[in-house]
Design a protein around this motif. Structure first.
Motif, mmCIF file in Angstrom:
data_model
loop_
_atom_site.group_PDB
_atom_site.id
_atom_site.type_symbol
_atom_site.label_atom_id
_atom_site.label_comp_id
_atom_site.label_asym_id
_atom_site.label_seq_id
_atom_site.Cartn_x
_atom_site.Cartn_y
_atom_site.Cartn_z
ATOM 1 N N VAL A 118 0.940 -1.178 0.154
ATOM 2 C CA VAL A 118 0.065 -0.011 -0.023
ATOM 3 C C VAL A 118 0.815 1.280 0.072
ATOM 4 O O VAL A 118 0.435 2.317 -0.313
ATOM 5 C CB VAL A 118 -0.952 0.145 1.206
ATOM 6 C CG1 VAL A 118 -2.109 -0.998 1.142
ATOM 7 C CG2 VAL A 118 -0.083 0.071 2.413
ATOM 8 N N ALA A 119 2.167 1.143 0.390
ATOM 9 C CA ALA A 119 3.024 2.135 0.193
ATOM 10 C C ALA A 119 4.402 1.866 0.207
ATOM 11 O O ALA A 119 4.906 0.831 0.455
ATOM 12 C CB ALA A 119 2.769 3.222 1.484
ATOM 13 N N VAL A 151 6.110 -4.070 -8.382
ATOM 14 C CA VAL A 151 5.361 -3.464 -7.942
ATOM 15 C C VAL A 151 4.402 -2.787 -9.061
ATOM 16 O O VAL A 151 5.298 -2.072 -9.794
ATOM 17 C CB VAL A 151 5.597 -2.074 -6.789
ATOM 18 C CG1 VAL A 151 4.247 -1.324 -6.503
ATOM 19 C CG2 VAL A 151 6.139 -2.951 -5.692
ATOM 20 N N GLU A 152 3.383 -3.061 -9.224
ATOM 21 C CA GLU A 152 2.553 -2.503 -10.617
ATOM 22 C C GLU A 152 2.080 -1.097 -10.399
ATOM 23 O O GLU A 152 1.884 -0.527 -11.366
ATOM 24 C CB GLU A 152 1.572 -3.369 -10.903
ATOM 25 C CG GLU A 152 2.038 -4.875 -11.320
ATOM 26 C CD GLU A 152 0.938 -6.024 -11.495
ATOM 27 O OE1 GLU A 152 -0.311 -5.538 -11.369
ATOM 28 O OE2 GLU A 152 1.268 -7.005 -11.751
ATOM 29 N N ASP A 153 1.630 -0.641 -9.047
ATOM 30 C CA ASP A 153 0.931 0.536 -8.691
ATOM 31 C C ASP A 153 1.997 1.485 -8.789
ATOM 32 O O ASP A 153 2.710 1.700 -7.954
ATOM 33 C CB ASP A 153 0.214 0.364 -7.509
ATOM 34 C CG ASP A 153 -0.743 1.778 -7.269
ATOM 35 O OD1 ASP A 153 -0.330 2.597 -8.148
ATOM 36 O OD2 ASP A 153 -1.308 1.684 -6.366
#
Length: 273
Positions: A118-119, A151-153
């Motif tokens: 998430v971060a 990490v895709e995001d």
């Protein structure tokens, strides 16, 4: 008539032999049983016939799990240490938790839970000076290390703070992000300094000094500031470049493209929340 000698009249070595004989016989039986058990446990009948992977396997393919976990599994259906097997799977990148079970006959069932990033996490917590090795933060507020290229995001926020402060930073970010989104802003970085002071950055690049205080105090201070700051920016047809909320009676606001006079009129740059 048969005469028997009392036990206490026998020599001490004979008495010790009489006492030791049953013990030695019992030890011999135990050794035989142990040896027989080891021989039986090593028979090929108990070899693993199948390893079944269940749960989250988005980040790790079967080939990755086979290469990273299987070399650390020692033992067959009878002799495998389940705790050590669980640790072997949890040592694989992106695996947060693993459950390992024996299923008769010869099946190892492994259920995986993967991290949900998430971060990004900068453990040092120095503004503008990222940690030597950037880590990730999952949805449970736990810091973990993995290949950042997986990490895709690309829009993950960046958190920073002293060791052990990640859950606290994540909780505050969720509240500040909700307030920001209602007014069209997005918090892309949130930092807690070693002295307990907070600072955030928006997607636009503006930096907001929140200062110290409890979580509720910081959120209330920020929510009072937001609408006024954006209203001032709209009035001058520009955007917020930075703000300082550490003042007791108000805040300092800096707008993009508007210079600051060395002797400014306080009413032009400060406003009571």
């Amino acid at each position: 008539m048969t005469d028997t000698l009392p036990t206490d009249s026998l020599p001490s070595d004979i008495r010790w032999m009489q006492l030791a004989a049953p013990v030695l016989a019992l030890l011999a039986v135990l050794l035989l049983v142990t040896a027989g058990g080891r021989w039986l446990a090593q028979r090929p009948w108990w070899d693993w016939r199948q390893i079944r992977i269940e749960g989250d396997v988005e980040r790790n393919s079967l080939a990755t799990l086979r290469a990273n976990a299987l070399p650390h599994l020692q033992g067959n259906f009878l002799t495998l240490n389940l705790a050590q097997a669980r640790k072997a799977f949890e040592a694989v990148p992106w695996v947060r938790h693993a459950q390992v079970q024996r299923v008769w006959p010869g099946l190892m069932r492994v259920k995986l839970e993967e991290h949900r990033a998430v971060a990004l996490w900068d453990g040092r917590g120095d503004w503008g000076e990222p940690a030597p090795e950037r880590a990730l933060l999952n949805s449970h507020g736990e810091v973990f290390h993995a290949n950042l290229g997986d990490v895709e995001d690309e829009n993950l926020p960046v958190f920073a703070g002293p060791n052990g402060s990640a859950p606290q930073v994540q909780r505050l970010w969720m509240r500040l992000q909700g307030s920001s989104q209602r007014l069209g802003e997005r918090v892309t970085r949130l930092e807690l300094s070693g002295r307990g002071s907070w600072r955030l950055a928006w997607a636009s690049g503006a930096v907001v000094e929140l200062g110290r205080g409890s979580e509720d105090d910081l959120v209330q201070r920020y929510e009072r500031f937001l609408p006024h700051a954006l209203a001032v920016a709209q009035r001058f047809h520009t955007s917020v470049a930075g703000a300082d909320l550490r003042h007791v009676e108000g805040y300092a606001l800096r707008l993009t493209g508007i210079g600051v006079n060395p002797n400014p009129n306080p009413k032009a740059i400060t406003r009571k929340p």
